[in-house]
Design an enzyme around this catalytic site. Sequence first.
Site, PDB file in Angstrom:
ATOM      1  CG  ASP A  13      43.195  37.376  32.229  1.00 10.49           C
ATOM      2  OD1 ASP A  13      42.282  38.069  32.976  1.00 10.49           O
ATOM      3  OD2 ASP A  13      43.645  36.845  31.292  1.00 10.49           O
ATOM      4  CE  LYS A  16      44.387  43.569  35.009  1.00 16.11           C
ATOM      5  NZ  LYS A  16      45.179  42.435  33.845  1.00 16.11           N
ATOM      6  N   GLY A  40      38.558  41.470  32.404  1.00 16.87           N
ATOM      7  CA  GLY A  40      37.503  40.658  33.268  1.00 16.87           C
ATOM      8  C   GLY A  40      38.477  40.772  34.205  1.00 16.87           C
ATOM      9  CG  HIS A  41      39.586  43.721  36.794  1.00 15.34           C
ATOM     10  ND1 HIS A  41      40.398  45.348  35.686  1.00 15.34           N
ATOM     11  CD2 HIS A  41      40.355  42.982  34.730  1.00 15.34           C
ATOM     12  CE1 HIS A  41      40.811  45.257  35.280  1.00 15.34           C
ATOM     13  NE2 HIS A  41      40.975  44.288  34.104  1.00 15.34           N
ATOM     14  CD  GLN A 224      43.130  45.281  28.557  1.00 18.59           C
ATOM     15  OE1 GLN A 224      43.395  46.451  28.754  1.00 18.59           O
ATOM     16  NE2 GLN A 224      42.273  44.987  28.882  1.00 18.59           N
TER      17      GLN A 224
HETATM   18  P1  GDP Z   1      42.560  40.499  36.918  1.00 16.97           P
HETATM   19  O1  GDP Z   1      42.005  40.445  35.291  1.00 16.97           O
HETATM   20  O2  GDP Z   1      44.133  40.558  36.576  1.00 16.97           O
HETATM   21  O3  GDP Z   1      42.029  41.189  38.146  1.00 16.97           O
HETATM   22  O4  GDP Z   1      42.433  38.422  36.509  1.00 16.97           O
HETATM   23  P2  GDP Z   1      41.376  37.506  36.859  1.00 16.97           P
HETATM   24  O5  GDP Z   1      40.300  38.332  37.270  1.00 16.97           O
HETATM   25  O6  GDP Z   1      40.891  37.770  34.968  1.00 16.97           O
HETATM   26  O7  GDP Z   1      42.418  36.879  37.274  1.00 16.97           O
HETATM   27  C1  GDP Z   1      42.858  36.319  38.072  1.00 16.97           C
HETATM   28  C2  GDP Z   1      42.467  34.822  39.008  1.00 16.97           C
HETATM   29  O8  GDP Z   1      42.937  34.920  39.724  1.00 16.97           O
HETATM   30  C3  GDP Z   1      40.944  35.360  39.599  1.00 16.97           C
HETATM   31  O9  GDP Z   1      39.870  34.159  39.004  1.00 16.97           O
HETATM   32  C4  GDP Z   1      41.498  36.029  40.544  1.00 16.97           C
HETATM   33  O10 GDP Z   1      39.721  35.497  41.558  1.00 16.97           O
HETATM   34  C5  GDP Z   1      42.061  34.843  41.037  1.00 16.97           C
HETATM   35  N1  GDP Z   1      43.126  35.160  41.768  1.00 16.97           N
HETATM   36  C6  GDP Z   1      43.487  36.172  42.544  1.00 16.97           C
HETATM   37  N2  GDP Z   1      45.004  36.532  43.285  1.00 16.97           N
HETATM   38  C7  GDP Z   1      44.885  34.834  43.752  1.00 16.97           C
HETATM   39  C8  GDP Z   1      45.582  34.272  44.813  1.00 16.97           C
HETATM   40  O11 GDP Z   1      46.376  34.788  45.457  1.00 16.97           O
HETATM   41  N3  GDP Z   1      45.662  32.691  44.528  1.00 16.97           N
HETATM   42  C9  GDP Z   1      44.642  32.465  43.504  1.00 16.97           C
HETATM   43  N4  GDP Z   1      44.040  30.687  43.931  1.00 16.97           N
HETATM   44  N5  GDP Z   1      43.727  33.120  42.918  1.00 16.97           N
HETATM   45  C10 GDP Z   1      43.511  34.394  43.149  1.00 16.97           C
HETATM   46  P1  IMO Z   2      42.394  41.807  32.163  1.00 16.78           P
HETATM   47  O1  IMO Z   2      42.202  43.202  32.394  1.00 16.78           O
HETATM   48  C1  IMO Z   2      43.752  38.697  29.237  1.00 16.78           C
HETATM   49  C2  IMO Z   2      44.230  39.282  25.195  1.00 16.78           C
HETATM   50  C3  IMO Z   2      43.280  38.906  24.282  1.00 16.78           C
HETATM   51  C4  IMO Z   2      43.967  38.841  22.642  1.00 16.78           C
HETATM   52  C5  IMO Z   2      44.763  40.148  22.960  1.00 16.78           C
HETATM   53  C6  IMO Z   2      44.022  41.426  21.775  1.00 16.78           C
HETATM   54  O2  IMO Z   2      41.063  40.952  32.360  1.00 16.78           O
HETATM   55  O3  IMO Z   2      44.198  41.397  31.915  1.00 16.78           O
HETATM   56  P2  IMO Z   2      41.314  42.860  22.933  1.00 16.78           P
HETATM   57  O4  IMO Z   2      40.136  41.194  22.578  1.00 16.78           O
HETATM   58  O5  IMO Z   2      41.972  43.153  23.477  1.00 16.78           O
HETATM   59  O6  IMO Z   2      41.607  43.048  21.213  1.00 16.78           O
HETATM   60  O7  IMO Z   2      42.219  41.084  22.309  1.00 16.78           O
HETATM   61  O8  IMO Z   2      44.648  40.663  24.462  1.00 16.78           O
HETATM   62  N1  IMO Z   2      43.920  39.875  26.492  1.00 16.78           N
HETATM   63  C7  IMO Z   2      43.581  39.784  27.933  1.00 16.78           C
HETATM   64  N2  IMO Z   2      44.360  39.123  27.941  1.00 16.78           N
HETATM   65  N3  IMO Z   2      43.050  39.800  30.266  1.00 16.78           N
HETATM   66  C8  IMO Z   2      42.569  40.765  29.579  1.00 16.78           C
HETATM   67  O9  IMO Z   2      42.537  41.876  30.304  1.00 16.78           O
HETATM   68  C9  IMO Z   2      43.255  41.123  28.752  1.00 16.78           C
HETATM   69  N4  IMO Z   2      41.850  41.947  27.182  1.00 16.78           N
HETATM   70  C10 IMO Z   2      42.752  41.263  25.890  1.00 16.78           C
HETATM   71  O10 IMO Z   2      42.763  37.545  25.136  1.00 16.78           O
HETATM   72  O11 IMO Z   2      45.438  38.113  22.816  1.00 16.78           O
HETATM   73 MG    MG Z   3      41.439  39.141  33.377  1.00 16.02          MG
END
Ligand code: GDP
Ligand code: IMO
Ligand code: MG
Length: 423
Positions: A13, A16, A40-41, A224
């Site tokens: 998270d 990415k 979840g991206h 991840q």
């Molecule tokens: P990912 O799994 O690495 O793609 O990240 P996620 O989407 O799960 O979580 C990142 C969160 O941060 C999302 O809600 C994005 O919209 C948000 N985000 C990414 N970059 C920024 C930033 O520079 N500022 C803010 N406020 N939100 C950001």
């Molecule tokens: P993105 O790509 C954050 C975490 C889960 C748990 C561990 C194992 O959005 O960054 P799993 O379901 O993979 O067996 O869970 O890994 N986890 C993540 N945490 N971002 C993710 O993906 C994750 N995918 C799995 O919360 O701790």
């Molecule tokens: Mg994510």
Amino acid sequence: MANTILVGAQWGDEGKGKIIDFLTEHADIVVRSQGGNNAGHTVIHGSKKYVLHLIPSGILRAKKTCVIGNGVVIDPVALVGEIDGLRERGVKVSAKNLVISDCAHLVLPYHRALDEQREITKGRNKIGTTKRGIGPAYGDKAARTGLRMGDLMQPALFSEKLKAKMQENNAILKALGAKTISYKSVNEEYLRAAEALQPFVANTVVFLHEALKNGREILFEGAQGTFLDIDHGTYPYVTSSNTTAGGACTGSGVPPHRMDRVLGVMKAYTTRVGEGPFPTEDAAVSDRLHAMGREFGATTGRARRCGWFDAVATRYATMVNGIDELAVTNLDGLDQVETIRVCTHYKLGGKKLEVPPTDHLQLAECEPVYIEMPGWMSSTEEAREFGDLPAKARAYLGKIAELTGAALRIASVGPGRDQTIVV
Ligand code: GDP
Ligand code: IMO
Ligand code: MG
């Protein structure tokens, strides 16, 4: 842009999805090579929010091709749902812009049931998985008993293999005291998904090598993060794939010498969702970010645990992944923090540690040692050039890059595409 591996440098998270969407402007192909719909991206375009789980974040840019590589585990029903969901919102998804590996393993309903049941059995020692069946699906792959996309494309063969797998897994579920699953309904549901996915399935290794021959540039979308890596993460509080840079090669069939750079994405602070050690976790940082409505999981909606930037962890991530360049996201999350802490090393049993211990119990015992930096106490959200940032924000970015040991390339000051500063 050359062929780039993008990895999460923390616990997932890191933002990415946003950075991939930004970089895809200069790439031809975006490839997912590991993980499944545990990811979840998030990509924000104006008022529209997209959360991608299995489909690479490049799908939102027309004319780019997305590939789901052999290293990914695919829940076909979830994937069809994701494709339909995107189409309903006007995003074009066809065999022209999405190619799925015939070697990718399938996630089946018994994987999800086993994932859930194992978590229940573990009780307070649970991993805190996303319950998407990821661990059991990779388990079958390693045990050489998994079903693959290629099997799903051959209905009679699939049904036969599924029957045997269902018998085995229903016996296990029963022994664990969990509900068994109906073969007939799974078979029907999966064969329906097979029909929808059939046009997309191909040998993606050949596809990618053809593309390389034709000079196409590839962006590898990590899922991840480094510390969730099955080998290099905080085992057993990890996911079941190689989230680090090497996973991009094994999970796609593109060899290491074709990779030109590794970009590590990290937040300006740290978050983790699920259980496991997190040395710089800080309740006040969590409270502050949650009060801003931030840091809730994109896949499960769980509140993420939050803490200060951990340079011990990111330095290790730089080493393991070979990170050349950094994208630091969510800088704006620290806009109103008066004094910002950065962990430079750990203390364990009176000893100073420069690298995280590999044992999760020892890591949990580590005491973070911080330096403090003055906050800039103003909004960075409107900054578009490095020079627009307050001097204290630039100093902070410089410090975390220096401690991490890679060059700062991107700073992100908001979720939008335009809130991205190329340094
Ligand atoms: P990912 O799994 O690495 O793609 O990240 P996620 O989407 O799960 O979580 C990142 C969160 O941060 C999302 O809600 C994005 O919209 C948000 N985000 C990414 N970059 C920024 C930033 O520079 N500022 C803010 N406020 N939100 C950001
Ligand atoms: P993105 O790509 C954050 C975490 C889960 C748990 C561990 C194992 O959005 O960054 P799993 O379901 O993979 O067996 O869970 O890994 N986890 C993540 N945490 N971002 C993710 O993906 C994750 N995918 C799995 O919360 O701790
Ligand atoms: Mg994510």
